[in-house]
Design a protein around this motif. Structure first.
Motif, PDB file in Angstrom:
ATOM      1  N   VAL C 137       0.842  -1.201   0.000  1.00 31.55           N
ATOM      2  CA  VAL C 137       0.000   0.000   0.000  1.00 31.55           C
ATOM      3  C   VAL C 137       0.875   1.248   0.000  1.00 31.55           C
ATOM      4  CG1 VAL C 137      -1.676   1.310   1.347  1.00 31.55           C
ATOM      5  CG2 VAL C 137      -1.958  -1.144   1.063  1.00 31.55           C
ATOM      6  N   LEU C 138       1.993   1.206   0.712  1.00 31.05           N
ATOM      7  CA  LEU C 138       2.913   2.340   0.720  1.00 31.05           C
ATOM      8  C   LEU C 138       3.345   2.682  -0.702  1.00 31.05           C
ATOM      9  CD1 LEU C 138       4.748   4.358   2.276  1.00 31.05           C
ATOM     10  CD2 LEU C 138       6.470   2.551   2.367  1.00 31.05           C
ATOM     11  N   GLY C 189      -2.022   9.551   1.862  1.00 32.38           N
ATOM     12  CA  GLY C 189      -1.010   8.518   1.663  1.00 32.38           C
ATOM     13  C   GLY C 189      -0.663   7.804   2.957  1.00 32.38           C
ATOM     14  N   ALA C 190      -0.333   8.611   3.973  1.00 30.07           N
ATOM     15  CA  ALA C 190       0.012   8.000   5.254  1.00 30.07           C
ATOM     16  C   ALA C 190      -1.201   7.298   5.849  1.00 30.07           C
ATOM     17  CB  ALA C 190       0.540   9.067   6.213  1.00 30.07           C
ATOM     18  N   GLY C 191      -2.374   7.902   5.660  1.00 27.94           N
ATOM     19  CA  GLY C 191      -3.597   7.309   6.193  1.00 27.94           C
ATOM     20  C   GLY C 191      -3.879   5.933   5.608  1.00 27.94           C
ATOM     21  N   ALA C 195      -4.183   2.664   7.775  1.00 20.80           N
ATOM     22  CA  ALA C 195      -5.402   1.858   7.752  1.00 20.80           C
ATOM     23  C   ALA C 195      -5.054   0.392   7.517  1.00 20.80           C
ATOM     24  CB  ALA C 195      -6.337   2.360   6.663  1.00 20.80           C
ATOM     25  N   THR C 196      -4.158   0.147   6.591  1.00 20.03           N
ATOM     26  CA  THR C 196      -3.758  -1.238   6.305  1.00 20.03           C
ATOM     27  C   THR C 196      -3.161  -1.896   7.532  1.00 20.03           C
ATOM     28  OG1 THR C 196      -3.176  -0.443   4.110  1.00 20.03           O
ATOM     29  CG2 THR C 196      -2.526  -2.689   4.659  1.00 20.03           C
ATOM     30  N   GLU C 197      -2.345  -1.136   8.247  1.00 21.27           N
ATOM     31  CA  GLU C 197      -1.737  -1.700   9.454  1.00 21.27           C
ATOM     32  C   GLU C 197      -2.787  -2.066  10.474  1.00 21.27           C
ATOM     33  OE1 GLU C 197       1.107   1.329  10.651  1.00 21.27           O
ATOM     34  OE2 GLU C 197       2.659  -0.201  10.436  1.00 21.27           O
ATOM     35  N   SER C 201      -9.523  -1.147   5.205  1.00 21.55           N
ATOM     36  CA  SER C 201      -9.237  -1.088   3.774  1.00 21.55           C
ATOM     37  C   SER C 201      -8.688   0.276   3.375  1.00 21.55           C
ATOM     38  CB  SER C 201     -10.514  -1.358   2.977  1.00 21.55           C
ATOM     39  OG  SER C 201     -10.307  -1.008   1.629  1.00 21.55           O
ATOM     40  N   PRO C 202      -7.626   0.282   2.588  1.00 23.19           N
ATOM     41  CA  PRO C 202      -7.100   1.562   2.113  1.00 23.19           C
ATOM     42  C   PRO C 202      -7.786   2.054   0.849  1.00 23.19           C
ATOM     43  CG  PRO C 202      -5.665  -0.190   1.391  1.00 23.19           C
ATOM     44  CD  PRO C 202      -6.785  -0.853   2.144  1.00 23.19           C
ATOM     45  N   ALA C 203      -8.828   1.347   0.412  1.00 23.02           N
ATOM     46  CA  ALA C 203      -9.462   1.696  -0.871  1.00 23.02           C
ATOM     47  C   ALA C 203      -9.926   3.149  -0.963  1.00 23.02           C
ATOM     48  CB  ALA C 203     -10.604   0.730  -1.158  1.00 23.02           C
ATOM     49  N   PRO C 204     -10.642   3.662   0.069  1.00 22.33           N
ATOM     50  CA  PRO C 204     -11.078   5.068  -0.061  1.00 22.33           C
ATOM     51  C   PRO C 204      -9.905   6.036  -0.216  1.00 22.33           C
ATOM     52  CG  PRO C 204     -11.571   4.212   2.135  1.00 22.33           C
ATOM     53  CD  PRO C 204     -11.131   3.067   1.320  1.00 22.33           C
TER      54      PRO C 204
END
Lengths: 246, 206, 233
Positions: C137-138, C189-191, C195-197, C201-204
């Motif tokens: 995700v990063l 980006g950091a969010g 979120a993944t951690e 879901s990082p989708a939004p």
């Protein structure tokens, strides 16, 4: 028979110089009176908050200052659009004249927000959405001022600063909403400055009076500043020489 | 090239850094004519050229190209200032091909142009490694390859030896012979005699 | 394709080809950008201590901030050399859409500087103890995010052209102009990594980052072209 107002009359630095000079003392006077009235209502008449006591009264300065910091940025960007579209010298000067005042209101909003925060949260700073946005708004103002200062040629400085002000204005709501979202994600301070207490009529009156005072102050100060800029830039032009020797 | 090409300045006034550097400049140059702009350093020669290119908006008066007011930089103009738009990291040939492609001019003209400017030997040397005179010759090559109607040249003879100046005069004369217009700022005398025809050259003293 | 569209593509291709060639001749810029990014990220554990849980928690923000900061110094190479060499005049006179030429320069700059930083990022993921999903995700946020920063940064760089270094120009000024504009991208980006951690879901976040990139792709080159014209006066 009505005469069409020639708005472009006001767009000439020479005419604006005279008009602004006559209006400034009125705005200055009005701002003092309105501020006195607003503070009287806010500190004298409005009731104590049963939770926060008397300290909350700083909100009567904080909220108008925050409003002004955002309005002035939009006004500055508006003049920026005029400056780039119509190439009028005066609009560009107004961008430069408004920026310091807007920055000062942002500083006042931050400091008063801090002072309010201390008794409320026990600390002078929290990363709540409003304060964080105000902080970055201050950086946006400083950016416009720094960019203008960095260019030695006044015309280029004006146009670059005008373009930056427009870009910044588009970003102000984006920054505000992303910071707000970030704040909710991280479960920050449960008491936030944006959760305004239900306002009694007197409280709203006080804030509006102070806000009006701030507007009058802004006009008075920006007019004075723009007149100084006009003097600096057009020092050798005919209309000014005539004025001086008259 | 259009026979109706004409460059006109009417009562032009220019400002730089808040200072008025030029006032009341008027001239007209038609197809096949050269205009030499002479004057002391700092009297506004470069500013005038930049105004003719459409970069600098006049404080008063106007510039007219082909009868219409000039609002912005147009693709009819070839502008070569003190810096000709070449990057030191690229070779002379690469710079020239790049410039020609950008301007929509045929890139295959590059080698021929380099030859006429006397640079074939150094065509593959990095531009940054060329001498001042050689760099100016790359600009000369640009002239040979150009098909644009209006040439604005800011002190093009700088750093050129006598042979180089002859090549420059030759390039401009050919351009004028094709019906082009050239506006040239210069310190030294330049003569654009194209073969047998006497070229219409006006001088503007600032 | 209409003539206008062909003009835009052709201008983009010219600008990307030229700027990539120039970047290939000066690889130092990319190497230094990666070096700065890694070094800046590496000093954080020295400051806050090596405790893994803490590092894992601060990782998204720290890595993203270091990537954004590493983009700053190379921005001075985006317009200054062309300005000094008289290339900008030629761009304005080319008859090609200036916004497309400017956009091409930004694309090339992202490829030359942004992508290397993105590629180096998993190493910092390792240093801060991010798990695989978070690292993926990063990288997925850095790609569009740094592209957006390149577009906005190009605008800021063009605005500072011709500024006197003695009166406060250069990288610090670009930083002051760019970083407030970078706030939304940084938060998203950091969010996303955060979120993944935490198993969300990082989708939004990714969707919004893409939206920002698309808007910047349209708006930034136009504004930057206006800034270039201001610099040519």
């Amino acid at each position: 028979m009505t005469r069409r107002i020639n708005w472009f009359f006001l767009a000439s630095p020479a005419s604006f110089f005279a008009v602004a000079g006559r209006l400034t003392p009125w705005f200055a006077g009005a701002s003092v009176l309105l501020l006195a009235a607003g503070l009287y209502v806010g500190f004298g008449i409005a009731p104590d908050d049963y939770q926060q006591g008397s300290v909350y009264r700083i909100i009567y300065i904080h909220v108008p200052a925050a409003w002004m910091s955002m309005f002035i940025y939009l006004l500055m960007a508006g003049y920026g659009v005029l400056a780039l579209t119509f190439n009028t010298r005066l609009s560009a000067m107004m961008v430069l004249a408004l920026a310091p005042t807007g920055a000062w209101f942002t500083v006042i909003a931050l400091i008063t927000g801090s002072i309010w925060g201390r008794p409320t949260w026990g600390t002078y700073w929290v990363w709540d959405a409003r304060l964080t946005s105000e902080l970055f708004l201050l950086f946006l103002y400083l950016g416009v001022l720094a960019l203008h200062h960095a260019h030695a040629d006044p015309k280029r400085a004006d146009r670059a600063a005008a373009l930056l002000a427009i870009v910044g204005a588009i970003n102000v709501p984006i920054i505000y909403f992303s910071v707000k979202w970030w704040n909710t994600l991280h479960q920050g301070a449960s008491i936030s400055l944006t959760a305004a207490p239900k306002m009694a009529m007197t409280m709203l009156t006080a804030m509006l009076l102070v806000a009006l005072a701030a507007w009058c102050y802004t006009f008075a100060v920006s007019f004075t500043r723009v007149r100084t800029i006009i003097l600096e830039r057009e020092g050798r032009s005919d209309w000014l020489q005539k004025k001086v020797s008259a | 090239m259009s026979g109706g090409a004409a460059l006109e300045a009417r009562d032009l006034a220019l400002e730089r850094g808040g200072r008025r550097v030029l006032a009341g400049v008027s001239f007209r140059a038609v197809a096949g004519a050269a205009l030499l702009i002479r004057g002391a350093n700092g009297c506004g020669k470069t500013s005038l050229l930049r105004a003719l290119a459409g970069f600098l908006q006049p404080a008063a008066g106007d510039v007219r190209w082909r009868g219409a007011a000039l609002k912005a930089a147009t693709a009819d103009t070839l502008f070569i200032g003190h810096e000709a738009g070449f990057r030191p990291e690229l070779t002379a040939r690469e710079n020239l091909v790049c410039a020609l492609t950008l301007a929509g001019e045929p890139a295959r003209a590059a080698d021929d142009a380099l030859a006429r400017a006397g640079l074939t030997a150094r065509a593959d040397a990095a531009f940054g490694q060329l001498s001042a005179g050689q760099r100016r010759r790359v600009a000369l090559a640009r002239l040979f390859a150009s098909t644009r109607a209006l040439w604005l040249l800011d002190e093009p003879a700088t750093a050129l030896d006598d042979a180089g100046v002859a090549v420059l005069e030759d390039a401009v004369a050919q351009h004028l012979g094709r019906g082009g217009i050239a506006v040239v700022t210069t310190h030294r005398p330049l003569a654009f005699a194209g073969g047998r025809s006497v070229v219409n050259t006006q001088a503007l003293e600032l | 394709m209409t003539t206008a569209e062909r003009g835009v593509w052709s201008a983009l291709r010219w600008a990307v080809a030229r700027d990539l060639t120039l970047a290939a001749r000066s690889p130092a810029a990319a190497v230094l950008a990666i070096g700065f990014f890694l070094l800046a990220a590496a000093i954080f554990p020295l400051g806050v201590g090596p405790e893994p849980e803490q590092l894992k928690r601060i990782a998204p923000g720290v890595i993203w901030a270091c990537a954004a900061l590493a983009m700053l110094a190379p921005l001075t190479r985006l317009y200054e050399p062309d300005y000094a060499a008289g290339v900008l005049e030629q761009l304005a006179l080319s008859g090609r859409p200036l916004a497309a030429l400017v956009g091409g320069k930004a694309i090339a700059h992202w490829l030359a500087i942004g992508v290397p930083i993105t590629v180096a990022a998993p190493l910092t993921g390792l240093w801060f103890g991010l798990d695989t999903a978070a690292v993926l995700v990063l990288v997925a946020t850095l790609a569009p995010g740094l592209a957006t920063l390149t577009l906005l940064g190009g605008l800021c760089a063009a605005l500072t052209l011709g500024a006197d270094a003695g009166r406060g120009g250069g990288t610090p000024l670009i930083a002051l102009l760019l970083l407030p504009l970078a706030v939304p991208v940084l938060i998203l980006g950091a969010g996303a990594v955060d979120a993944t951690e935490n198993g969300l879901s990082p989708a939004p976040h990714l969707a919004l980052l893409t939206a920002f990139l698309l808007v910047s792709l349209v708006v930034a080159p136009v504004a930057t072209a206006a800034a270039v014209k201001i610099a040519l006066e």
